[in-house]
Design a protein around this motif. Structure first.
Motif, PDB file in Angstrom:
ATOM      1  N   ALA A 401       0.832  -1.210   0.000  1.00  0.00           N
ATOM      2  CA  ALA A 401       0.000   0.000   0.000  1.00  0.00           C
ATOM      3  C   ALA A 401       0.862   1.253   0.000  1.00  0.00           C
ATOM      4  CB  ALA A 401      -0.931  -0.005   1.214  1.00  0.00           C
ATOM      5  N   ALA A 402       1.985   1.216   0.717  1.00  0.00           N
ATOM      6  CA  ALA A 402       2.848   2.396   0.842  1.00  0.00           C
ATOM      7  C   ALA A 402       3.450   2.811  -0.492  1.00  0.00           C
ATOM      8  CB  ALA A 402       3.952   2.124   1.867  1.00  0.00           C
ATOM      9  N   VAL A 403       3.954   1.830  -1.257  1.00  0.00           N
ATOM     10  CA  VAL A 403       4.571   2.190  -2.541  1.00  0.00           C
ATOM     11  C   VAL A 403       3.509   2.660  -3.536  1.00  0.00           C
ATOM     12  CG1 VAL A 403       4.520  -0.095  -3.663  1.00  0.00           C
ATOM     13  CG2 VAL A 403       6.366   1.513  -4.184  1.00  0.00           C
ATOM     14  N   ALA A 404       2.317   2.058  -3.479  1.00  0.00           N
ATOM     15  CA  ALA A 404       1.226   2.500  -4.365  1.00  0.00           C
ATOM     16  C   ALA A 404       0.773   3.907  -4.001  1.00  0.00           C
ATOM     17  CB  ALA A 404       0.057   1.519  -4.267  1.00  0.00           C
ATOM     18  N   ALA A 405       0.681   4.197  -2.703  1.00  0.00           N
ATOM     19  CA  ALA A 405       0.254   5.526  -2.261  1.00  0.00           C
ATOM     20  C   ALA A 405       1.274   6.585  -2.657  1.00  0.00           C
ATOM     21  CB  ALA A 405       0.044   5.532  -0.750  1.00  0.00           C
ATOM     22  N   GLY A 406       2.571   6.252  -2.548  1.00  0.00           N
ATOM     23  CA  GLY A 406       3.607   7.190  -2.956  1.00  0.00           C
ATOM     24  C   GLY A 406       3.540   7.505  -4.432  1.00  0.00           C
ATOM     25  N   ALA A 407       3.289   6.482  -5.250  1.00  0.00           N
ATOM     26  CA  ALA A 407       3.189   6.692  -6.689  1.00  0.00           C
ATOM     27  C   ALA A 407       1.925   7.477  -7.043  1.00  0.00           C
ATOM     28  CB  ALA A 407       3.194   5.342  -7.413  1.00  0.00           C
ATOM     29  N   ARG A 408       0.829   7.180  -6.354  1.00  0.00           N
ATOM     30  CA  ARG A 408      -0.427   7.883  -6.646  1.00  0.00           C
ATOM     31  C   ARG A 408      -0.302   9.372  -6.350  1.00  0.00           C
ATOM     32  NH1 ARG A 408      -5.893   6.138  -3.550  1.00  0.00           N
ATOM     33  NH2 ARG A 408      -4.696   7.023  -1.798  1.00  0.00           N
ATOM     34  N   VAL A 409       0.334   9.725  -5.233  1.00  0.00           N
ATOM     35  CA  VAL A 409       0.442  11.142  -4.886  1.00  0.00           C
ATOM     36  C   VAL A 409       1.358  11.880  -5.860  1.00  0.00           C
ATOM     37  CG1 VAL A 409       2.441  11.186  -3.302  1.00  0.00           C
ATOM     38  CG2 VAL A 409       0.506  12.666  -2.876  1.00  0.00           C
ATOM     39  N   ALA A 410       2.289  11.176  -6.488  1.00  0.00           N
ATOM     40  CA  ALA A 410       3.135  11.819  -7.501  1.00  0.00           C
ATOM     41  C   ALA A 410       2.285  12.319  -8.664  1.00  0.00           C
ATOM     42  CB  ALA A 410       4.199  10.839  -8.003  1.00  0.00           C
ATOM     43  N   GLY A 411       1.293  11.516  -9.066  1.00  0.00           N
ATOM     44  CA  GLY A 411       0.426  11.914 -10.163  1.00  0.00           C
ATOM     45  C   GLY A 411      -0.564  12.991  -9.802  1.00  0.00           C
ATOM     46  N   THR A 412      -1.110  12.930  -8.575  1.00  0.00           N
ATOM     47  CA  THR A 412      -2.097  13.935  -8.184  1.00  0.00           C
ATOM     48  C   THR A 412      -1.438  15.276  -7.877  1.00  0.00           C
ATOM     49  OG1 THR A 412      -2.011  13.171  -5.874  1.00  0.00           O
ATOM     50  CG2 THR A 412      -3.732  12.238  -7.284  1.00  0.00           C
ATOM     51  N   GLN A 413      -0.297  15.257  -7.181  1.00  0.00           N
ATOM     52  CA  GLN A 413       0.327  16.527  -6.807  1.00  0.00           C
ATOM     53  C   GLN A 413       0.917  17.242  -8.021  1.00  0.00           C
ATOM     54  OE1 GLN A 413       1.974  16.967  -2.969  1.00  0.00           O
ATOM     55  NE2 GLN A 413       3.777  18.081  -3.665  1.00  0.00           N
ATOM     56  N   ALA A 414       1.518  16.488  -8.930  1.00  0.00           N
ATOM     57  CA  ALA A 414       2.096  17.130 -10.115  1.00  0.00           C
ATOM     58  C   ALA A 414       1.019  17.796 -10.962  1.00  0.00           C
ATOM     59  CB  ALA A 414       2.861  16.107 -10.948  1.00  0.00           C
ATOM     60  N   ALA A 416      -1.906  18.728  -9.701  1.00  0.00           N
ATOM     61  CA  ALA A 416      -2.736  19.545  -8.798  1.00  0.00           C
ATOM     62  C   ALA A 416      -4.197  19.111  -8.843  1.00  0.00           C
ATOM     63  CB  ALA A 416      -2.597  21.033  -9.125  1.00  0.00           C
ATOM     64  N   THR A 417      -4.418  17.792  -8.724  1.00  0.00           N
ATOM     65  CA  THR A 417      -5.773  17.245  -8.689  1.00  0.00           C
ATOM     66  C   THR A 417      -5.956  16.435  -7.409  1.00  0.00           C
ATOM     67  OG1 THR A 417      -5.025  15.319  -9.978  1.00  0.00           O
ATOM     68  CG2 THR A 417      -6.032  17.142 -11.195  1.00  0.00           C
ATOM     69  N   GLU A 418      -7.209  16.302  -6.973  1.00  0.00           N
ATOM     70  CA  GLU A 418      -7.499  15.530  -5.757  1.00  0.00           C
ATOM     71  C   GLU A 418      -7.321  14.035  -5.995  1.00  0.00           C
ATOM     72  OE1 GLU A 418      -8.321  16.461  -2.591  1.00  0.00           O
ATOM     73  OE2 GLU A 418      -7.789  18.493  -3.222  1.00  0.00           O
ATOM     74  N   THR A 419      -7.728  13.584  -7.177  1.00  0.00           N
ATOM     75  CA  THR A 419      -7.580  12.182  -7.556  1.00  0.00           C
ATOM     76  C   THR A 419      -6.880  12.118  -8.912  1.00  0.00           C
ATOM     77  OG1 THR A 419      -9.752  12.193  -8.625  1.00  0.00           O
ATOM     78  CG2 THR A 419      -9.672  11.495  -6.308  1.00  0.00           C
ATOM     79  N   ILE A 420      -6.475  10.907  -9.301  1.00  0.00           N
ATOM     80  CA  ILE A 420      -5.810  10.756 -10.594  1.00  0.00           C
ATOM     81  C   ILE A 420      -6.782  11.088 -11.723  1.00  0.00           C
ATOM     82  CG2 ILE A 420      -4.834   9.081 -12.209  1.00  0.00           C
ATOM     83  CD1 ILE A 420      -2.838   9.708 -10.127  1.00  0.00           C
ATOM     84  N   ASP A 421      -6.395  12.067 -12.556  1.00  0.00           N
ATOM     85  CA  ASP A 421      -7.157  12.389 -13.755  1.00  0.00           C
ATOM     86  C   ASP A 421      -6.501  11.636 -14.908  1.00  0.00           C
ATOM     87  OD1 ASP A 421      -8.295  13.447 -16.035  1.00  0.00           O
ATOM     88  OD2 ASP A 421      -8.233  15.531 -15.355  1.00  0.00           O
ATOM     89  N   PRO A 473       2.529  19.103 -15.909  1.00  0.00           N
ATOM     90  CA  PRO A 473       2.687  19.334 -14.480  1.00  0.00           C
ATOM     91  C   PRO A 473       2.516  20.796 -14.088  1.00  0.00           C
ATOM     92  CG  PRO A 473       4.813  18.855 -15.493  1.00  0.00           C
ATOM     93  CD  PRO A 473       3.765  18.587 -16.528  1.00  0.00           C
ATOM     94  N   VAL A 474       1.787  21.006 -13.014  1.00  0.00           N
ATOM     95  CA  VAL A 474       1.574  22.347 -12.492  1.00  0.00           C
ATOM     96  C   VAL A 474       2.778  22.786 -11.678  1.00  0.00           C
ATOM     97  CG1 VAL A 474       0.096  23.754 -10.997  1.00  0.00           C
ATOM     98  CG2 VAL A 474      -0.919  22.028 -12.493  1.00  0.00           C
TER      99      VAL A 474
END
Length: 496
Positions: A401-414, A416-421, A473-474
């Motif tokens: 779960a930790a590695v998946a969560a780290g990868a998911r936040v890379a996509g959302t933060q870059a 600037a979305t709440e979830t993966i678009d 990326p924003v």
């Protein structure tokens, strides 16, 4: 009449094929599309479940990312903090009257010319870098011009402050941040971040973040991907002035996780001061009660002697977890004579097998074992298109779960979305790879429906997942810190 019969027949066949799509979705898509196209009826309908690889991967992550059984309650983070001034690198350098010459790296920047050469050197590679600017007055002039430049943005900066800010987004967590906190930074921090009064100072430390976009050109240089070049004249963080405040605050705060960063800021200091502070870092970490894991976040460095000292002078054995990217990983191996140290730089996407070899070597040479009392049992590696979590067996849980969560936040933060678009991201990870280049290893074929791949090697478990890379990326600054914080948030350390 014949025309009517032909249309009716085509319509009937179209209806039949549509029913096949609905009733037999498991049939090979190629067979169904071939049947449809033979009727010349236009584009085939999309069968159920035939989502894009990005959509399937994002959905699989959501199912995999679960909370650990034992969560952190109080996290203490230190010791580097600043205000990031984010600006277009090309536009700022043009405004300073500079033009692109021949790109060349500089371990330390002494002039505007050095800045221009180092910036285009890394822009041409699409690589992140961070450098110290030695001339105080020149840096002050550049910083003032950048801060007042149209479109310049001010953000929380410094690895510790960024990690603390990310943790503070979870309302159930209490977060302590120690670092040189000036008035602007204090204003920018989340209300959930507690700053000891001893950490407050009258002036902020400013770091200039020169960003560039994928494909952006300046003279003969073209960026292959979006990234940033960071520089500063930061003496407070460079001397790790808040280390003692940080350690003295831990007894009262009583954290169950400690995150340390800022060692890379010492590159501008003398060798004597570097050695002295590293010894004090080790002593300070040793004073933290047993059972409280310490995570060390590394950052871009050029001083091999300093990196070698961090590896060998008991810093690695004193921490339980490391966070680092591809530049830092290869530089670490080069500095400490590790695997693939003869490689001067990564050629495009870092080879998964080579990365795996270096991570394995770090844990085998400097991690915990039956014959070694080291605390190091976990490494979170992140690069643009994939992440790997490597752990010594028996010390960490919920790492899938930790590695998946780290990868998911890379996509959302870059983005600037709440979830993966899924319309704004792309899957760029290697479709297949070897798990080692020094041993036979295994050949892995990527499956977006099962995006976390696990393999084992002599008591070390590896979890790999691709990243859904943001197309536009924003903001690129702080991604590594957000990745490490998110990975730690979902991690569970077994009690010793």
């Amino acid at each position: 009449m014949a025309l009517w019969r032909g249309s009716a027949c085509a319509g009937f066949l179209a209806l039949a094929v549509g029913c096949v799509f609905l009733l037999e979705p498991e049939l090979p898509g190629t067979a169904l599309r071939s049947l449809w196209s033979s009727l010349r009826l236009g584009p085939a309908p999309v069968p159920p479940g035939s989502l894009s690889p990005e959509s399937r991967l994002a959905a699989a992550w959501d199912a995999l990312i679960v909370q650990p059984a034992r969560r952190w309650r109080r996290v203490a983070v230190g010791v580097n903090a600043c205000v990031d001034v984010v600006i277009s690198g090309v536009k700022l350098l043009q405004a300073l009257g500079l033009s692109p010459g021949s790109g060349r790296d500089h371990a330390v920047l002494h002039s505007r010319s050095d800045l221009e050469e180092a910036f285009v050197h890394f822009m041409g590679k699409g690589a992140a870098a961070e450098r110290f600017f030695s001339d105080r007055e020149t840096f002050h002039d550049i910083a003032q011009a950048a801060s007042e430049f149209p479109g310049a943005q001010h953000y929380v900066g410094g690895n510790a402050a960024l990690i603390g800010q990310k943790f503070a987004a979870n309302p159930d967590l209490k977060v302590l941040l120690c670092g040189p906190i000036g008035p602007k930074l204090h204003e920018l921090l989340d209300d959930n971040v507690f700053v000891p009064p001893e950490s407050l100072q009258e002036e902020d430390e400013f770091h200039l973040i020169l960003e560039y976009l994928a494909g952006e050109e300046w003279g003969p240089f073209k960026a292959p991907q979006a990234n940033r070049f960071i520089f500063s004249h930061d003496l407070s963080n460079g001397a790790m002035n808040m280390l003692e405040v940080f350690v003295s605050s831990l007894e009262e705060f009583q954290p169950d996780l400690v995150v340390l960063s800022g060692l890379h800021m010492m590159e501008g200091q003398s060798k004597e001061l570097q050695r002295k502070r590293l010894l004090e870092v080790v002593t300070s970490i040793s004073d933290i009660p047993t059972g409280i894991p310490v995570h060390l976040e590394l950052a871009s460095m050029t001083n091999r002697e300093l990196m070698s000292s961090i590896v060998h002078q008991q810093v690695f054995p004193a921490v339980a977890s490391l966070g680092l990217n591809e530049q830092e990983l290869l530089f670490l191996s080069q500095s400490a004579s590790g695997p693939h140290a003869s490689l001067s730089s990564w050629d495009g996407v870092p080879d998964v097998g080579m990365v795996s070899d270096i991570l394995f070597w770090i844990l085998k040479e400097h991690g915990r074992s039956k014959s070694r009392s080291s605390d190091l049992t976990r490494i979170h590696f992140h690069t643009l298109v994939y992440h790997i979590l490597a752990t010594v067996d028996g010390h960490w849980a919920n790492q899938l779960a930790a590695v998946a969560a780290g990868a998911r936040v890379a996509g959302t933060q870059a983005c600037a979305t709440e979830t993966i678009d899924t319309n704004r991201v792309s899957l760029r990870a290697p479709q297949e790879f070897m798990t080692s280049r020094l041993e036979p290893g295994s050949r892995i074929v990527l499956n977006p429906n099962k995006p976390v791949v696990e393999w084992h090697r002599e008591g070390v478990t590896f979890h790999f997942t691709p990243v859904l890379v943001c197309k536009d990326p924003v903001r690129t600054v702080g991604l590594g810190d957000a990745i490490s914080a998110e990975g730690l948030f979902y991690s569970e350390a077994y009690p010793d």
